[in-house]
Design an enzyme around this catalytic site. Structure first.
Site, PDB file in Angstrom:
ATOM      1  CD  GLN A 191       5.682  27.416 -31.607  1.00  0.00           C
ATOM      2  OE1 GLN A 191       5.846  28.322 -30.644  1.00  0.00           O
ATOM      3  NE2 GLN A 191       5.260  27.875 -32.709  1.00  0.00           N
ATOM      4  CE  LYS A 193       6.828  30.907 -27.606  1.00  0.00           C
ATOM      5  NZ  LYS A 193       5.779  30.906 -28.579  1.00  0.00           N
ATOM      6  CB  THR A 253      -0.623  35.369 -34.906  1.00  0.00           C
ATOM      7  OG1 THR A 253       0.792  35.075 -35.190  1.00  0.00           O
ATOM      8  CG2 THR A 253      -1.032  34.282 -33.860  1.00  0.00           C
ATOM      9  N   GLY A 308       9.482  36.221 -32.489  1.00  0.00           N
ATOM     10  CA  GLY A 308       8.760  37.049 -31.437  1.00  0.00           C
ATOM     11  C   GLY A 308       7.563  36.235 -30.690  1.00  0.00           C
ATOM     12  CG  ASP A 309       5.415  34.217 -27.360  1.00  0.00           C
ATOM     13  OD1 ASP A 309       4.618  33.586 -28.352  1.00  0.00           O
ATOM     14  OD2 ASP A 309       5.064  34.284 -26.126  1.00  0.00           O
ATOM     15  CE  LYS A 361       1.380  27.245 -31.805  1.00  0.00           C
ATOM     16  NZ  LYS A 361       1.511  28.700 -31.309  1.00  0.00           N
ATOM     17  CE  LYS A 410      10.469  30.180 -37.339  1.00  0.00           C
ATOM     18  NZ  LYS A 410      10.869  31.304 -36.291  1.00  0.00           N
ATOM     19  CB  SER A 444       7.844  32.202 -38.770  1.00  0.00           C
ATOM     20  OG  SER A 444       7.515  33.343 -38.150  1.00  0.00           O
TER      21      SER A 444
HETATM   22  P1  NDP Z   1       2.211  41.079 -27.038  1.00  0.00           P
HETATM   23  O1  NDP Z   1       3.372  41.291 -26.066  1.00  0.00           O
HETATM   24  O2  NDP Z   1       2.014  41.782 -28.548  1.00  0.00           O
HETATM   25  O3  NDP Z   1       0.809  41.390 -26.484  1.00  0.00           O
HETATM   26  C1  NDP Z   1       0.310  40.731 -25.528  1.00  0.00           C
HETATM   27  C2  NDP Z   1      -0.868  41.445 -24.929  1.00  0.00           C
HETATM   28  O4  NDP Z   1      -1.459  40.520 -23.756  1.00  0.00           O
HETATM   29  C3  NDP Z   1      -0.607  42.760 -24.302  1.00  0.00           C
HETATM   30  O5  NDP Z   1      -1.939  43.472 -24.569  1.00  0.00           O
HETATM   31  C4  NDP Z   1      -0.498  42.191 -22.858  1.00  0.00           C
HETATM   32  O6  NDP Z   1      -0.805  43.449 -21.853  1.00  0.00           O
HETATM   33  C5  NDP Z   1      -1.493  41.384 -22.426  1.00  0.00           C
HETATM   34  N1  NDP Z   1      -0.664  40.464 -21.547  1.00  0.00           N
HETATM   35  C6  NDP Z   1       0.662  39.627 -21.692  1.00  0.00           C
HETATM   36  N2  NDP Z   1       0.585  38.901 -20.209  1.00  0.00           N
HETATM   37  C7  NDP Z   1      -0.498  39.137 -19.693  1.00  0.00           C
HETATM   38  C8  NDP Z   1      -0.885  38.737 -18.470  1.00  0.00           C
HETATM   39  N3  NDP Z   1      -0.059  38.041 -17.528  1.00  0.00           N
HETATM   40  N4  NDP Z   1      -2.017  39.089 -18.038  1.00  0.00           N
HETATM   41  C9  NDP Z   1      -3.109  39.686 -18.767  1.00  0.00           C
HETATM   42  N5  NDP Z   1      -2.610  40.464 -19.929  1.00  0.00           N
HETATM   43  C10 NDP Z   1      -1.384  40.138 -20.364  1.00  0.00           C
HETATM   44  O7  NDP Z   1       2.089  39.629 -27.352  1.00  0.00           O
HETATM   45  P2  NDP Z   1       1.528  38.647 -28.722  1.00  0.00           P
HETATM   46  O8  NDP Z   1       0.187  39.352 -28.954  1.00  0.00           O
HETATM   47  O9  NDP Z   1       2.454  38.342 -29.771  1.00  0.00           O
HETATM   48  O10 NDP Z   1       1.049  37.216 -27.856  1.00  0.00           O
HETATM   49  C11 NDP Z   1      -0.078  37.001 -27.127  1.00  0.00           C
HETATM   50  C12 NDP Z   1      -0.447  35.445 -27.048  1.00  0.00           C
HETATM   51  O11 NDP Z   1      -0.357  34.960 -28.448  1.00  0.00           O
HETATM   52  C13 NDP Z   1       0.496  34.744 -26.549  1.00  0.00           C
HETATM   53  O12 NDP Z   1       0.000  33.669 -25.401  1.00  0.00           O
HETATM   54  C14 NDP Z   1       1.754  34.109 -27.451  1.00  0.00           C
HETATM   55  O13 NDP Z   1       2.401  33.077 -27.025  1.00  0.00           O
HETATM   56  C15 NDP Z   1       0.604  33.954 -28.553  1.00  0.00           C
HETATM   57  N6  NDP Z   1       0.957  33.711 -29.957  1.00  0.00           N
HETATM   58  C16 NDP Z   1       1.760  34.803 -30.666  1.00  0.00           C
HETATM   59  C17 NDP Z   1       2.133  34.656 -31.541  1.00  0.00           C
HETATM   60  C18 NDP Z   1       2.950  35.594 -32.540  1.00  0.00           C
HETATM   61  O14 NDP Z   1       3.201  35.663 -33.796  1.00  0.00           O
HETATM   62  N7  NDP Z   1       3.126  36.943 -31.820  1.00  0.00           N
HETATM   63  C19 NDP Z   1       2.031  33.503 -32.656  1.00  0.00           C
HETATM   64  C20 NDP Z   1       0.930  32.325 -31.733  1.00  0.00           C
HETATM   65  C21 NDP Z   1       0.689  32.734 -30.485  1.00  0.00           C
HETATM   66  P3  NDP Z   1       0.448  44.505 -21.274  1.00  0.00           P
HETATM   67  O15 NDP Z   1       0.729  45.155 -22.236  1.00  0.00           O
HETATM   68  O16 NDP Z   1      -0.364  44.761 -19.982  1.00  0.00           O
HETATM   69  O17 NDP Z   1       1.493  43.224 -20.754  1.00  0.00           O
HETATM   70  O1  2IT Z   2       3.615  30.761 -30.550  1.00  0.00           O
HETATM   71  C1  2IT Z   2       3.818  30.968 -31.680  1.00  0.00           C
HETATM   72  O2  2IT Z   2       3.342  30.378 -32.539  1.00  0.00           O
HETATM   73  C2  2IT Z   2       4.692  32.146 -31.952  1.00  0.00           C
HETATM   74  N1  2IT Z   2       4.904  32.999 -31.173  1.00  0.00           N
HETATM   75  C3  2IT Z   2       5.230  32.175 -33.277  1.00  0.00           C
HETATM   76  C4  2IT Z   2       6.534  31.644 -33.449  1.00  0.00           C
HETATM   77  C5  2IT Z   2       7.332  31.825 -34.728  1.00  0.00           C
HETATM   78  O3  2IT Z   2       8.297  31.086 -34.822  1.00  0.00           O
HETATM   79  O4  2IT Z   2       7.025  32.667 -35.724  1.00  0.00           O
END
Ligand code: NDP
Ligand code: 2IT
Length: 437
Positions: free
Chosen positions: A102, A117, A200, A156-157, A105, A81, A369
């Site tokens: 992951q 992943k 999240t 997603g991520d 976590k 997952k 999830s």
């Molecule tokens: P999104 O794609 O929705 O948003 C990512 C954000 O981070 C955007 O604002 C993006 O800006 C910015 N960003 C991405 N890459 C960079 C970079 N190299 N430098 C600066 N800014 C950056 O992603 P999420 O919000 O889903 O994910 C964000 C973080 O949270 C990741 O580390 C992910 O692994 C983690 N995460 C996500 C989960 C989820 O459920 N979605 C769960 C747990 C963890 P721009 O638009 O300019 O690219």
């Molecule tokens: O980093 C993370 O925990 C996620 N991007 C969510 C993973 C998931 O299976 O919901």
């Protein structure tokens, strides 16, 4: 560590993630049986990693080629997952670090989920909507062979939201003629869970509340700096506002907006429209509202009591940590995965700044999830209140476990250590029980 470095040369992010865990786990020595059964050696080696070509056609009819991967890291506690990431920086090192984290976590959530992943080296900002549909379909043409509701369930991520999950799910259904909960983060009307989009960010805010309460503090009135303006950042901001905190920043890869007055519900609704619907740049916020735009900068120079790095790995350096410490920052909560680099982490921990480690603080997303998987398996869907109740309960339990494993004699809590030890304990006990597999 030597084995990891030799076997995965140059994979800095993966080395960093493993070292961060091993430092805590092997401190004071390992149990003989864990050593004899090679539990650590097995835990740092992915079960399998699949790489494949994705061939798709852009709007001009030009054929384009990307490389996609799925790292099925460890299925000790349940089907693999974890999310899929679309970003130019996606490579085996990044996906191995994410798959390793992951695994631990997911163990903290206590739900039956292994760790994985995946993703592709794609810049989604360069693609039209139709191109993204064709890309997702092309990717699923290969990925469908490797996933299944009892095998591996992606989500997603970065760069993968409900739009991409929808295209992926539609193609899976077409190829396999099966309507199954094989991805999470689906739309509400077709098997998605209430509260998954928010989970999240909300979970990170709930974890913060627990952490502050345990330290005799409270969230109400605290000045919070958040990085990113995506899924995690926006819903983290939303819940922090609801809980009475002041949110003074958001950012994207171009720069940071600083709103000294703080965001409110209307401003946040505008940001959602900007980032999640129009896919615009955060700089526009400074034109719309009275706010500064710090081009090319991160939010860590801002005077804040709580810092929430919610964008990407290694986005907070030791210089940033020094500034936060000088500004008397109380806690840094990792909404993103491994956003604090190794030097900054050492510095913050040694100065007694509270750390909400990613594998605990952002576990709410994968936890919901897991709840989506349960609902799909039952062919039922639960209401938003029920999901939120379970999310809160899971975040409370994750926090309590970090305290149980990370508390010292003087009552202080090293949450990073607590999260590492608690999750390692759960995974390693099951690995021992299975024998040498
Ligand atoms: P999104 O794609 O929705 O948003 C990512 C954000 O981070 C955007 O604002 C993006 O800006 C910015 N960003 C991405 N890459 C960079 C970079 N190299 N430098 C600066 N800014 C950056 O992603 P999420 O919000 O889903 O994910 C964000 C973080 O949270 C990741 O580390 C992910 O692994 C983690 N995460 C996500 C989960 C989820 O459920 N979605 C769960 C747990 C963890 P721009 O638009 O300019 O690219
Ligand atoms: O980093 C993370 O925990 C996620 N991007 C969510 C993973 C998931 O299976 O919901």
């Amino acid at each position: 560590m030597e084995l990891v470095e030799t076997r995965n040369p140059g994979e800095q992010e993966f080395h960093q993630a493993v070292r961060g865990v091993l430092d805590d786990v092997v401190e004071g020595g390992l149990d003989d049986e864990l050593e004899r059964l090679g539990v650590l050696e097995r835990l740092v080696e992915p079960d399998r990693a699949i790489s494949f070509r994705v061939t798709w056609q852009d709007d001009e009819g030009q054929v384009r080629v990307n490389r996609a991967h799925r790292v099925q890291f460890n299925n000790t506690l349940g089907p693999y997952k974890g999310g899929l990431r679309f970003a130019p920086s996606v490579n085996p090192s990044v996906l191995k670090f994410l798959g390793f984290e992951q695994t631990l976590k997911n163990a903290l959530t206590r739900l039956p989920m292994g760790g994985a992943k995946g993703g592709a080296d794609l810049d989604p900002k360069q693609l039209s909507n139709d191109e993204m549909m064709r890309f997702c379909q092309a990717l699923m043409n290969e990925l469908h062979r490797h996933i299944g509701e009892d095998v591996d369930v992606p989500a997603g991520d970065i760069g993968v939201s409900e739009r991409e999950i929808s295209y992926l799910f539609g193609q899976y259904k077409r190829l396999r003629n099966r309507y199954a909960g094989v991805l999470t983060g689906k739309g509400l009307a077709w098997g998605g869970s209430a509260g998954r989009v928010e989970a999240t960010g909300y979970g990170a805010a709930y974890f913060t509340t627990e952490m502050l309460e345990h330290a005799g503090e409270q969230l109400d009135g605290k000045r919070c700096a958040i990085s990113g303006a995506g899924n995690v950042s926006i819903y983290c901001a939303q819940k922090l506002l609801e809980l009475g905190a002041t949110v003074i920043s958001l950012s994207d890869s171009d720069g940071t907006i600083h709103d000294p007055e703080g965001l409110d519900a209307d401003k946040l609704a505008w940001v959602k429209q900007l980032k999640l619907e129009r896919r615009g740049r955060i700089a526009e916020y400074a034109d719309e509202y009275e706010a500064d735009y710090l081009e090319g900068e991160t939010p860590w120079s801002l005077d804040c009591e709580l810092a929430f790095p919610c964008a990407t790995q290694n986005e907070l350096s030791s210089e940033d940590a020094e500034t936060l410490i000088a500004n008397d920052c109380l806690a840094v909560i990792e909404g993103a995965n491994m956003p604090i680099d190794a030097d900054a982490m050492r510095l913050l921990r040694s100065e007694g700044v509270l750390i909400g480690p990613a594998k605990a603080a952002n576990a709410g997303g994968v936890a919901v999830s897991g709840l989506e998987q349960s609902q799909n398996a039952q062919r039922m869907s639960w209401g938003p209140e029920e999901v939120d109740r379970q999310l809160r309960e899971i975040m409370r339990t994750v926090h309590a476990e970090c305290v149980e494993w990370g508390e010292s004699g003087d009552g202080s809590v090293d949450y990073a250590r607590g999260a590492n030890l608690a999750s390692f304990d759960r995974v390693s006990k099951a690995m021992l029980a299975y024998g040498a597999v």
